[in-house]
Write an enzyme that holds these catalytic residues in place. Sequence first.
Site, PDB file in Angstrom:
ATOM      1  N   ARG A  32      -3.705  -5.128   6.042  1.00 63.96           N
ATOM      2  CA  ARG A  32      -5.364  -5.379   6.791  1.00 63.96           C
ATOM      3  C   ARG A  32      -6.074  -4.381   6.547  1.00 63.96           C
ATOM      4  NH1 ARG A  32      -3.372  -9.552  10.941  1.00 63.96           N
ATOM      5  NH2 ARG A  32      -1.380  -9.159  11.233  1.00 63.96           N
ATOM      6  N   GLN A  47       8.028  -2.609  17.073  1.00 63.49           N
ATOM      7  CA  GLN A  47       9.297  -3.230  15.265  1.00 63.49           C
ATOM      8  C   GLN A  47       9.943  -2.758  14.894  1.00 63.49           C
ATOM      9  OE1 GLN A  47       7.934  -6.289  12.247  1.00 63.49           O
ATOM     10  NE2 GLN A  47       8.293  -3.946  11.020  1.00 63.49           N
ATOM     11  N   GLU A  73       7.001   3.992  11.037  1.00 60.96           N
ATOM     12  CA  GLU A  73       6.597   3.994  12.629  1.00 60.96           C
ATOM     13  C   GLU A  73       5.481   3.269  12.939  1.00 60.96           C
ATOM     14  OE1 GLU A  73       6.323   7.868  12.689  1.00 60.96           O
ATOM     15  OE2 GLU A  73       6.409   8.858  14.942  1.00 60.96           O
ATOM     16  N   LYS A  74       4.575   3.051  12.238  1.00 63.39           N
ATOM     17  CA  LYS A  74       3.075   2.457  12.742  1.00 63.39           C
ATOM     18  C   LYS A  74       4.233   1.246  12.982  1.00 63.39           C
ATOM     19  CE  LYS A  74      -0.035  -0.265  11.170  1.00 63.39           C
ATOM     20  NZ  LYS A  74       0.453  -1.662  10.356  1.00 63.39           N
ATOM     21  N   HIS A 118       3.677   1.869   2.125  1.00 64.40           N
ATOM     22  CA  HIS A 118       5.164   0.589   1.700  1.00 64.40           C
ATOM     23  C   HIS A 118       5.906   1.242   1.098  1.00 64.40           C
ATOM     24  CE1 HIS A 118       2.692  -2.750   3.157  1.00 64.40           C
ATOM     25  NE2 HIS A 118       3.766  -2.871   3.837  1.00 64.40           N
ATOM     26  N   GLN A 163       6.354 -15.682  12.572  1.00 59.70           N
ATOM     27  CA  GLN A 163       5.831 -14.480  13.424  1.00 59.70           C
ATOM     28  C   GLN A 163       4.363 -13.918  13.644  1.00 59.70           C
ATOM     29  OE1 GLN A 163       7.383 -10.868   9.944  1.00 59.70           O
ATOM     30  NE2 GLN A 163       5.317  -9.706  10.962  1.00 59.70           N
ATOM     31  N   HIS A 188       0.963  -1.149   0.443  1.00 53.75           N
ATOM     32  CA  HIS A 188      -0.454   0.243   0.149  1.00 53.75           C
ATOM     33  C   HIS A 188       1.134   1.355   0.207  1.00 53.75           C
ATOM     34  CE1 HIS A 188       0.720   0.012   4.407  1.00 53.75           C
ATOM     35  NE2 HIS A 188       0.681  -1.012   4.297  1.00 53.75           N
TER      36      HIS A 188
HETATM   37  O1  PAF Z   1       6.866  -5.464   8.885  1.00 53.78           O
HETATM   38  C1  PAF Z   1       6.624  -5.899   8.295  1.00 53.78           C
HETATM   39  O2  PAF Z   1       5.783  -6.245   7.535  1.00 53.78           O
HETATM   40  C2  PAF Z   1       6.719  -7.346   8.412  1.00 53.78           C
HETATM   41  O3  PAF Z   1       6.736  -7.459  10.501  1.00 53.78           O
HETATM   42  C3  PAF Z   1       8.450  -7.530   8.217  1.00 53.78           C
HETATM   43  C4  PAF Z   1       9.534  -6.486   8.789  1.00 53.78           C
HETATM   44  C5  PAF Z   1       8.508  -7.912   7.064  1.00 53.78           C
HETATM   45  C6  PAF Z   1       8.593  -9.011   8.821  1.00 53.78           C
HETATM   46  O4  PAF Z   1       8.664 -10.192   8.343  1.00 53.78           O
END
Ligand code: PAF
Length: 282
Positions: free
Chosen positions: A189, A155, A150-151, A37, A61, A34
């Site tokens: 999502r 992470q 940053e969302k 990205h 994950q 989206h």
């Molecule tokens: O943020 C994401 O889309 C995922 O957690 C990542 C960093 C690509 C790892 O699978």
Amino acid sequence: MNIYSLKSEVHNHINEHNLLNNTVGLVPTMGSLHNGHLSLIESAIKMCDKVWVSIFVNPTQFNSKSDLKNYPKNLNKDIELIKSISEKISVFAPETHEIYGNNIRYRKYDFKGIDSELEGKYRKNHYHGVGTIVSMLFFLFKPDKAFFGEKDFQQTQVIQKLIEIENHKTQLVICPTVREKNGLAMSSRNSLLSNELREKASIIYETLIYLKKNFKSQGFNALISESINKINSNNNFKTEYFEIVDSNSLKKLEKFNEKNSYRAFVSVFVGNVRLIDNILLN
Ligand code: PAF
């Protein structure tokens, strides 16, 4: 545009193109791209000579099989979107077997507890899965810079720890959250929401903004309860957590200290779609 699905193809590309003297940027994604990205990819193009985008829905994950199964996938559309930015970008889109072989497991890392706050309380071992795949990607591409949104602020902090643990030369670049017109943070999502719920989900960001405005003037516990009520008063909305935490330790705010920086984090089920967002408060 080069599209690879094998690690050996990536190695060959790196050897053939003598990328050693170039600034290499990596944008790791799980696809279903989206505008959030695309803004990461655009930043990478501006800051790097060579840009890789990885597209891989990482099974380790996910802590729910149905979440993994329902995660949106659209490789052909993703590739068209990347092409529309630049044909010079290379894409790595492996199958699960290429990454994990027959051993689909995460590695355990010592992220000094930041992985067990917030998301970590509700998605057990999620960040070990993220660490496992990002580590593999960092060893494969040896990027000078890696781009994250940053969302997913928690992470980004986990990945900073991973860089330190494994001594990667990679610099983490955190790009601002991109939002839909109504303020909803862009997320793959969102495509799983009905139009009506997607529109109503604006309440999440509105509440974060409200909290930021009133953060210093109102008691924070009352403000959190009020924020949760605001969100939950909408049909089909159920807040999973709403916390104000120290921006560095990600530990819950107990006693306000002017010198510290704080962030609010929220996770909400909208129907059966889980959305997260956060905001810097001071
Ligand atoms: O943020 C994401 O889309 C995922 O957690 C990542 C960093 C690509 C790892 O699978």
